[in-house]
Motif scaffolding. Structure first.
Motif, PDB file in Angstrom:
ATOM      1  N   ALA A 134      37.027  20.735  -6.224  1.00  0.00           N
ATOM      2  CA  ALA A 134      35.909  21.026  -4.684  1.00  0.00           C
ATOM      3  C   ALA A 134      35.960  22.677  -4.180  1.00  0.00           C
ATOM      4  O   ALA A 134      34.918  22.913  -3.941  1.00  0.00           O
ATOM      5  CB  ALA A 134      35.668  19.067  -4.109  1.00  0.00           C
TER       6      ALA A 134
ATOM      7  N   VAL B  74      22.718  20.928  -1.744  1.00  0.00           N
ATOM      8  CA  VAL B  74      23.466  19.630  -2.067  1.00  0.00           C
ATOM      9  C   VAL B  74      23.286  18.634  -1.849  1.00  0.00           C
ATOM     10  O   VAL B  74      22.829  18.025  -1.094  1.00  0.00           O
ATOM     11  CB  VAL B  74      24.506  19.963  -1.218  1.00  0.00           C
TER      12      VAL B  74
ATOM     13  N   GLU C 107      33.697  16.326  -5.866  1.00  0.00           N
ATOM     14  CA  GLU C 107      34.691  16.470  -4.863  1.00  0.00           C
ATOM     15  C   GLU C 107      35.964  15.505  -5.187  1.00  0.00           C
ATOM     16  O   GLU C 107      36.631  14.808  -4.332  1.00  0.00           O
ATOM     17  CB  GLU C 107      34.146  14.833  -3.785  1.00  0.00           C
TER      18      GLU C 107
ATOM     19  N   MET D 256      27.555  18.499  -5.727  1.00  0.00           N
ATOM     20  CA  MET D 256      28.858  18.607  -5.449  1.00  0.00           C
ATOM     21  C   MET D 256      29.980  17.792  -6.073  1.00  0.00           C
ATOM     22  O   MET D 256      30.995  16.611  -5.364  1.00  0.00           O
ATOM     23  CB  MET D 256      29.043  18.867  -4.267  1.00  0.00           C
TER      24      MET D 256
ATOM     25  N   ARG E  97      26.739  14.295  -3.693  1.00  0.00           N
ATOM     26  CA  ARG E  97      28.269  14.881  -3.623  1.00  0.00           C
ATOM     27  C   ARG E  97      29.253  13.447  -4.518  1.00  0.00           C
ATOM     28  O   ARG E  97      28.949  12.119  -4.193  1.00  0.00           O
ATOM     29  CB  ARG E  97      29.513  14.619  -2.558  1.00  0.00           C
TER      30      ARG E  97
ATOM     31  N   THR F 108      28.824  12.675 -11.951  1.00  0.00           N
ATOM     32  CA  THR F 108      28.253  13.800 -11.782  1.00  0.00           C
ATOM     33  C   THR F 108      27.804  13.735 -13.336  1.00  0.00           C
ATOM     34  O   THR F 108      26.510  14.535 -13.536  1.00  0.00           O
ATOM     35  CB  THR F 108      29.711  14.642 -12.001  1.00  0.00           C
TER      36      THR F 108
ATOM     37  N   THR G 228      25.472  21.511 -11.960  1.00  0.00           N
ATOM     38  CA  THR G 228      26.858  21.249 -11.493  1.00  0.00           C
ATOM     39  C   THR G 228      28.021  22.421 -11.651  1.00  0.00           C
ATOM     40  O   THR G 228      27.172  23.007 -12.511  1.00  0.00           O
ATOM     41  CB  THR G 228      27.356  20.007 -10.917  1.00  0.00           C
TER      42      THR G 228
ATOM     43  N   THR H  52      33.065  25.853  -3.510  1.00  0.00           N
ATOM     44  CA  THR H  52      33.199  25.672  -2.123  1.00  0.00           C
ATOM     45  C   THR H  52      33.467  27.109  -2.204  1.00  0.00           C
ATOM     46  O   THR H  52      32.128  27.605  -0.976  1.00  0.00           O
ATOM     47  CB  THR H  52      33.372  24.728  -1.416  1.00  0.00           C
TER      48      THR H  52
END
Length: 300
Positions: A198, A214, A194, A192, A217, A224, A235, A202
């Protein structure tokens, strides 16, 4: 109360120390200390708690900081409006930028054209998470900022429609598919973001009543990408956040697939108020509105 005193006040607050503020302002630490002492004496309040290495705002100092930023902004606006009568020859523009999408993909092209038209405007760039950029606009720390739209608190100007994409390890079972449905991403470990996408990621899952698995993060895009490349998970990111060119060739140990149905985020510029914006900020908006930034979308 002088503009130099207010500037010293704001710089000490931003850099949490007299030495760092002095380096930024290009003056001696004693000059900064003198400006703060004089301002405190004139106002009859203590603005900072002096520590060995840092300076912390007092409660009243924190309340007055926003007003100081407003006064500095008005001073700069007056100065620029006078310069505008001569062709906007001088001034300062403070820009807030978040992540690779704006800092690496949008901002360089905009700045190139802006500097071509207004070479004497001094540009300051602050970089941070998108939520920080929004707070900086509220605090008057910056004149203009890149934000994900919609954003109801500010006056905004859309720049680009950015596609959301799924990222998969190269040998993933879905590698041969042209596009990826959200539900197909729920069984794998999910990374996920951030960063600037983000809330969008979501909300995409929430709208479909889906819950991603998840495991990680990450606030940094490169972290990532590395996790996906090592097969640690899948992702969703915004396309403009991905590397391009030679950096893309070096980093792309992952597959990029559009979502089905397609999903997008809208990136734009935000200012606190057009009525109180400086000529330099308004000029930046005009430059941005005339440019075709869609060509900056990744070609994959």
């Amino acid at each position: 109360m002088t503009n130099n005193q207010l500037e010293a006040f704001v710089m000490v607050a931003d850099y949490r120390g007299f030495t760092a503020a002095a380096l930024h302002l290009g003056i001696s630490q004693s000059a900064v200390s003198h400006a703060i002492r004089s301002l405190e004496k004139e106002l009859g309040v203590q603005l900072f708690i002096r520590l060995k290495a840092d300076a912390e705002l007092t409660e009243v100092g924190a309340r007055l900081l926003l007003r100081a930023r407003e006064m500095m902004g008005l001073y700069e606006t007056i100065r620029q409006e006078a310069a505008d009568a001569q062709g906007l020859k001088t001034g300062t523009l403070r820009i807030g930028s978040f992540g690779p999408s704006s800092s690496l993909r949008l901002l360089p092209a905009l700045l190139h054209e802006y500097r071509r038209q207004y070479p004497m405007i001094e540009v300051h760039i602050d970089e941070g998470p998108d939520q920080d950029v929004k707070q900086w606009i509220l605090d008057r720390r910056i004149d203009i900022g890149f934000v994900v739209l919609p954003e109801e608190r500010f006056e905004t100007y859309e720049l680009v429609k950015d596609q959301m994409v799924a990222l998969l390890p190269p040998k993933h079972l879905l590698a041969r598919q042209v596009s990826i449905r959200l539900g197909e991403l729920c069984s794998d470990p999910f990374i996920m973001t951030e960063a600037g996408s983000a809330e969008i990621v979501t909300s995409l899952f929430h709208a479909k009543n889906l819950l991603p698995n998840v495991h990680f993060r990450s606030a940094q895009v490169m972290s990532t990408l590395a996790l996906v490349g090592r097969g640690e998970g899948v992702t969703i990111l915004a396309e403009l956040a991905l590397p391009e060119g030679e950096q893309l060739k070096a980093e792309q140990a992952y597959l990029v697939k559009p979502l089905s149905p397609p999903a997008f985020r809208h990136v734009g510029l935000a200012i606190h108020s057009k009525k109180r914006a400086s000529p330099a900020a308004l000029a930046f908006i005009q430059v941005a509105k005339k440019m075709d930034l869609s060509k900056l979308q990744s070609q994959r």
